[in-house]
Scaffold this active site. Sequence first.
Site, short mmCIF file in Angstrom:
data_model
loop_
_atom_site.label_atom_id
_atom_site.label_comp_id
_atom_site.label_asym_id
_atom_site.label_seq_id
_atom_site.Cartn_x
_atom_site.Cartn_y
_atom_site.Cartn_z
CB SER A 32 -6.38 67.58 160.06
OG SER A 32 -5.89 66.71 159.07
CG ASP A 72 0.43 70.66 157.09
OD1 ASP A 72 0.76 69.48 156.87
OD2 ASP A 72 -0.71 70.98 157.49
CG HIS A 75 -1.11 68.25 159.87
ND1 HIS A 75 -1.79 68.98 158.92
CD2 HIS A 75 -2.01 67.37 160.38
CE1 HIS A 75 -3.03 68.54 158.84
NE2 HIS A 75 -3.19 67.57 159.72
#
Length: 610
Positions: free
Chosen positions: A217, A333, A364
């Site tokens: 991320s 995601d 994710h």
Amino acid sequence: MKTFYKSIFVFAALLTASLLSLQAQDIQVPVIEDGQAQVIPEFENQDNWIRHDLWVETEFDTDGKGQLDRMHVSVTRPQQTESGDLKLPVIYETSPYYAGTARPPYDFFWDVEHELGEEPPARTPGPEVQRRGERPVISNSHIKTWVPRGFIVVHSSSPGTGLSQGSPTVGGDNESLAPKAVIDWLNGRATGYTTPDGNEEVEAFWTTGQVGMTGTSYNGTLPLAAATTGVEGLEAIIPVAPNTSYYHYYRSHGLVRSPGGYLGEDVDVLYDFIYSGAEEYRERNRSIYRDSIIAQGIDRVTGDYNEFWAGRDYLNEIDNLQAPMLMAHAFNDWNVMPEHSLRIYEAVKEKGVPSMIYYHQGGHGGEPPHWLMNMWFTRYLFDVESDVEDLSRAWITRENDERDQPTSYPDYPHPDAQDITLHLTQGAPERGGMTTERPTIQGTETIVDNVSFDGGTLAKAEWTNHRLIYITEPLVDSLHISGTPSITVKLSSSKPAANLSVWLVSLPWQDGRGTQITDNIITRGWADPQNHKSLTESGPLEPGTFYTITFELQPDDQIIPAGQQIGLMIFGSDREYTLWPEPGTQLTVDLDGTFLNIPVVGGKGAFNTN
């Protein structure tokens, strides 16, 4: 007596150093089997790891104190490196999250319930973030995996977070230059200090200077950010679910669109969420970065692409990237959407830099299988020849497989994928059809926008005037979609502005226990009809006038089982992602000027329906 004890301590220190030096000379590093670094027994005992922290001086001053900002860095390494005779490569992760983030309630997000094209209601500033953590530890991520295998693990806090000086900028240049400075220090080109303000220097005498970066991320964005500086010593990166463009994260083809699960988030919200740095500089830094640069750049009225967004798009900085890249992401995601990884992978591949991509079918996050990461880092950080460069370029976890058991493909998208065009036949307010053959004139159909209904409800509805849906006949054979679908829509709006949302779904819709993430939604996309000509310039729609807009949906690689039907749903406001205007806007779609392109492995010949 003091002289005697001092001599004893010096002797003991010298003896320890000598023993460590001899021990280092006796250890074989690395131990490699099948292209992977193996666990070295002498490095397994965590009690024998050395953990220390320091501050690395950067080339920027973002908190205005008149001195270059220093980044807080922590190191975890085997004790055998202390003599200086054993030098090891580094696995490095940096993050704005390590020292804490804003806590609930998240009442500082933007209010999305307002009309399109209007100034949004004022946002409540975020709370003061309480910094956490105890020196010398910044994070424990990766250490149990990589230290026993002969790597040193380094962590650092991003600018303006934790004990790192400066200010967050959320995609600004300092977030690229901060990890560059750490890598420069690991290679003897930047200065490290024992304290944030002192002059006692620290050298990285225990490393080869060969660095690999990874993270997920935001932490996956920063390896890419560092690589775009072209810093020497960064030998490999493995970004996982990276945000590669803040415009693509917070906007979609001109539309103000939130990342999944974070309705109303924007750059300034994320700034408040991560700002855990020194309290005495917060007011000044917020005034400059959040309330000036960010506030003037994000433009939540038009959603247009501008210089602010261009400066936070790493595709624009890709020229200097030389680090071999193993990219990882997920097709479902809906936070950091899969276009983020594909756009960078394709650019890096075009540059001729060694590259590989891994996708799984989940949400994710989700690293590549350990064996693949190990081969990647071992090849480039120990600089040993291996078979990793001969492996397939793409690894995709199939729908019912475990993430660590991906299927290999020559590349992604699949080289045999070809676009097929699907045309629409009328059926509103029930369900229309979708076929590869162009039908006779179909005319127009109209929906009434109503954000009260979520997309899943609209997809399941047999009859509703709040969406249009067009479905194929049941598939005779399974259908392998690989690549990025696109849609062309010809429409008019009853108002000067409208949300446009598109879902590609697999029907019949599955609910209840046992439903998988891949069962219903194939992919999605959103766009602002006001941007039908340009992402940088938009204008009011003239009610009743038809406009044609073409845009891409999110990339996907999915095998649709035989017997399923593919559905194209067109609607206005998407309750989970877009702004929430008052219901009532009418969107009229010209079916003869609207069509869908989907990339199918085997092309039109593989698309067989009853």
